[in-house]
Design an enzyme around this catalytic site. Structure first.
Site, short mmCIF file in Angstrom:
data_model
loop_
_atom_site.label_atom_id
_atom_site.label_comp_id
_atom_site.label_asym_id
_atom_site.label_seq_id
_atom_site.Cartn_x
_atom_site.Cartn_y
_atom_site.Cartn_z
N GLU A 23 36.33 8.93 27.09
CA GLU A 23 35.51 9.73 28.01
C GLU A 23 36.29 10.18 29.25
O GLU A 23 36.24 11.36 29.61
CB GLU A 23 34.25 8.95 28.39
CG GLU A 23 33.27 8.87 27.21
CD GLU A 23 32.18 7.80 27.35
OE1 GLU A 23 32.07 7.21 28.44
OE2 GLU A 23 31.46 7.57 26.37
N ASP A 42 33.12 7.18 36.81
CA ASP A 42 31.99 7.58 35.96
C ASP A 42 30.80 6.66 36.19
O ASP A 42 30.79 5.51 35.75
CB ASP A 42 32.44 7.54 34.49
CG ASP A 42 31.33 7.94 33.51
OD1 ASP A 42 30.16 8.08 33.93
OD2 ASP A 42 31.64 8.10 32.31
P1 ADP Z 1 25.22 8.18 30.46
O1 ADP Z 1 26.65 8.54 30.54
O2 ADP Z 1 24.96 6.73 30.73
O3 ADP Z 1 24.55 8.66 29.22
P2 ADP Z 1 24.54 10.27 32.40
O4 ADP Z 1 25.90 10.61 32.85
O5 ADP Z 1 23.79 11.30 31.64
O6 ADP Z 1 24.48 8.88 31.69
O7 ADP Z 1 23.72 9.88 33.71
C1 ADP Z 1 22.38 9.57 33.67
C2 ADP Z 1 21.95 9.08 35.02
O8 ADP Z 1 22.19 10.11 35.98
C3 ADP Z 1 20.47 8.73 35.10
O9 ADP Z 1 20.31 7.49 35.76
C4 ADP Z 1 19.92 9.87 35.92
O10 ADP Z 1 18.78 9.47 36.66
C5 ADP Z 1 21.08 10.17 36.84
N1 ADP Z 1 20.96 11.51 37.41
C6 ADP Z 1 20.86 12.70 36.78
N2 ADP Z 1 20.71 13.70 37.67
C7 ADP Z 1 20.72 13.12 38.91
C8 ADP Z 1 20.59 13.62 40.24
N3 ADP Z 1 20.41 14.91 40.48
N4 ADP Z 1 20.65 12.71 41.23
C9 ADP Z 1 20.81 11.41 40.99
N5 ADP Z 1 20.93 10.89 39.79
C10 ADP Z 1 20.89 11.73 38.74
MG MG Z 2 28.45 9.21 30.17
#
Ligand code: ADP
Ligand code: MG
Length: 625
Positions: A186, A208
């Site tokens: 990643e 990340d």
């Molecule tokens: P993963 O890699 O674990 O699948 P992501 O990178 O998609 O996760 O991140 C998901 C997280 O990011 C969730 O906790 C979501 O609430 C948070 N998130 C998404 N948009 C925002 C935002 N605008 N502000 C704060 N947190 C956010």
């Molecule tokens: Mg991720």
């Protein structure tokens, strides 16, 4: 007669068909698919324009599973049959996941070979099968956009994913009917998305913060390749913790702390998440929470209040940041660029604290949710052959050393940890006993000296070794780790060429916490381990000497030794026998030296006798030339 077309050297034939390739970020919380169209990599949305597919699969009694539910549905519907965060269980055994599994509403059943399965109304499913549903949904999405079947995909995995976790991901892709061109770490994908591979050589940090995990990786870009120098993180730290902190604040404000049941808590968590996401865009949010008595609480939360609540959580990301610098053996000032990845890095406070820590302005231009999928799409485009003049190579490292068990419960490491892959390493081994015709190969992973302190990956047997005296057979053992981090092991007896091997497909993997524990243990036990290793080596050597001499005495002790000489050897043998299983390596060493001295004359006589036998058994002309 038809002629073959030959293109100009260095120039691609103009008829080269464009291949359909995609990059997939199979995330714990959200998954995405991206592709390169007209030279631009972009993620692909569903029919409603949603690009993020929540990594959630809901099984139903009738009908196919639903993938990617919204939070609302997730809370109000059917928690027992709604599987989230399945990435955490990929490649893990029943024992690995016990405490983690309790945090989720769905139920695990123990199935064959220690592999967990999740119980649903539609049957029991393994984490691999659940992940395959997510991949299938993404496949449909991209194939509709590209108007045809995919030729291949690049799937991203965390840099610390071990062999079992990568293999499980590969199985899921296979189940979904996808051809995996390559797994990509990643953080490396994020670096590619920012074009750091087109820039100057240097060391970069990839920060990340996702939904439930925090990862920090240090990449070195040099001579056109990326190398993961080190990774660290916290597998229980992310946006979910922020939601929980805000939910607690809301419960306190609304005065319903103790009365909240599970369902209400989930609801408040949902409101907390919406508020959190809005606060990255605006300075304050209005909130309404229904109390158990039916009345409503109305209130506001502004950025400053939000920041105050979450500061301790963000602060927890800094310890792994310090650790990763140490592990990579670099100083803060060696870092050239910092890249922000994961939805939670949208929060201004996260950017600010990370920027302060690394003393630089982090990269935030590409949507942090999408950056990994975009990097994967760029790589997929190259690997599919759509950019024939680009030969970007990407290097990863193996997280723990790989080796095999040798006599005395000891580990012989063939590939040390942090070796860049792909890699092939071989070593020669030999038999321990006279006439030994089979050899048990036990593949282990870890840093410790003794087999029992490491993790067992696989066992297999090399059979058909011709009977020879101990130490005469040469068995070449080869370890090969491919670009995806998957290990195959082969063993070959050199005189006959008999060979056997396996692709290591362990039944369960290690959590990153365990990987860390194993590394820590190897440091704290380093001196014990050296002592134990030395003792074991003497014990094994003593056993070997003991056996060899016994055989020799049985064969021609009568014929070559006087009774006095024989008695002297027997005494030395008894002395060795009495100490050789003990814990005192010096005593073993001493007994062996004595035995060696009193039996050396015998060994020499035996040697002369066998040369004599050999010569008298053959015609002279066999030796001419
Ligand atoms: P993963 O890699 O674990 O699948 P992501 O990178 O998609 O996760 O991140 C998901 C997280 O990011 C969730 O906790 C979501 O609430 C948070 N998130 C998404 N948009 C925002 C935002 N605008 N502000 C704060 N947190 C956010
Ligand atoms: Mg991720």
């Amino acid at each position: 007669m038809a002629l073959f077309e030959i293109s100009e050297p260095g120039e691609a034939p103009s008829t080269l068909p464009h291949r359909r390739a995609a990059g997939i970020d199979l995330g714990t919380t959200n998954s995405l698919v991206a592709t390169v169209m007209e030279e631009v990599a972009a993620t692909i949305g569903d029919e409603l324009g949603q690009h993020l597919l929540p990594s959630v699969v809901r099984y139903r009694a009738d009908g196919s599973p639903l993938v990617g539910l919204t939070n609302q549905q997730f809370i109000h519907d059917d928690p027992l049959n709604t599987i989230s965060s399945v990435k955490r269980f990929m490649g893990r055994g029943v024992e690995d996941i016990q405490t983690l599994a309790n945090k989720f509403p769905y139920e695990f059943v123990h199935a064959e070979r220690g592999m967990p399965r999740i119980k649903t109304v539609a049957g029991d499913f393994s984490p691999v099968e659940v992940s395959a549903e997510i991949l299938k949904a993404l496949k449909v999405r991209v194939e509709q956009t590209l108007e045809g079947p995919l030729d291949g995909v690049v799937i991203t995995v965390p840099a610390y994913f071990d062999d079992a976790q990568r293999q499980a991901t590969k199985d899921a892709a296979h189940l979904a009917g996808l051809k995996v061109l390559r797994f990509l770490n990643e953080p490396t994908a994020a670096a590619i998305a920012y074009g750091l591979d087109q820039g100057a050589e240097g060391i970069h940090a990839i920060y990340d913060l996702g939904g439930g995990t925090f990862d920090i990786s240090i990449l070195r870009f040099s001579k056109g390749v990326f190398e993961v120098l080190a990774t660290a993180g916290d597998s229980a730290l992310g946006g979910d913790d922020i939601d929980r902190a805000i939910a607690e604040w809301l419960l306190e404000q609304a005065d319903i702390g103790a009365d909240a049941d599970h369902k209400r808590l989930q609801e408040v968590m949902y409101h907390a998440r919406v508020a959190k996401e809005l606060l990255t865009e605006q300075d304050s949010v209005e909130l309404t929470i229904r109390r158990p008595d039916g009345t409503d609480w109305h209130g506001q939360m502004n950025r400053a209040e939000f920041a105050e609540q979450i500061k301790p959580i963000i602060h927890r990301t800094l310890a792994p940041c310090k650790r990763v610098l140490r592990d990579a053996g670099i100083e803060l000032r060696d870092i050239c660029e910092v890249v922000m990845v994961g939805g939670s890095t949208r929060i201004p406070l996260v950017r600010e604290m990370a920027g302060k820590f690394f003393h630089c302005e982090p990269h935030v231009d590409i949507d942090p949710d999408k950056v990994v999928a975009i990097g994967a799409a760029i790589q997929a485009d190259i690997l599919a052959g759509n950019k024939p003049d680009n030969d970007m190579l990407l290097l990863d490292v193996i997280p723990l050393s790989l080796g095999i068990e040798t006599m005395g419960d000891l580990v012989e490491k063939l590939i040390p940890r942090n070796t860049t892959i792909p890699v092939t390493r071989g070593q020669k081994f030999t038999t321990f006993k006279d006439g030994q015709t089979a050899m048990a190969i036990h593949v282990v992973q870890g840093e410790r000296e003794l087999v029992r302190d490491n993790r067992s990956l696989a066992r297999f047997e090399l059979q058909g070794i011709p009977p020879m005296v101990a130490g005469a057979a040469h068995i070449q053992v080869t370890f090969q780790v491919d670009a995806d981090g998957l290990l195959s092991v082969s063993a070959k007896e050199q005189s006959t060429g008999v060979e056997t091997g396996i692709v290591v497909k362990p039944s369960y993997g290690l959590s990153d916490g365990e990987v860390e524990k194993m590394l820590r243990d190897s440091l704290t036990h380093a001196s014990d381990d050296v002592n134990i290793r030395r003792l074991r080596e003497y014990q094994v050597e003593a056993e070997r000497a003991f056996n060899v001499l016994q055989v020799a005495l049985n064969e021609n002790g009568e014929q070559l030794l006087s009774s006095v000489e024989r008695a002297r050897i027997d005494t030395a043998l008894d002395a060795l026998q009495s100490v050789r299983q003990g814990k005192d390596y010096l005593a073993i060493k001493k007994a062996m030296t004595v035995l060696d001295r009193v039996s050396s004359e015998f060994a020499e006589r035996r040697m002369n006798a066998s040369i004599h036998d050999a010569l008298t058994g053959h015609k002279v002309n066999e030796f001419s030339e």
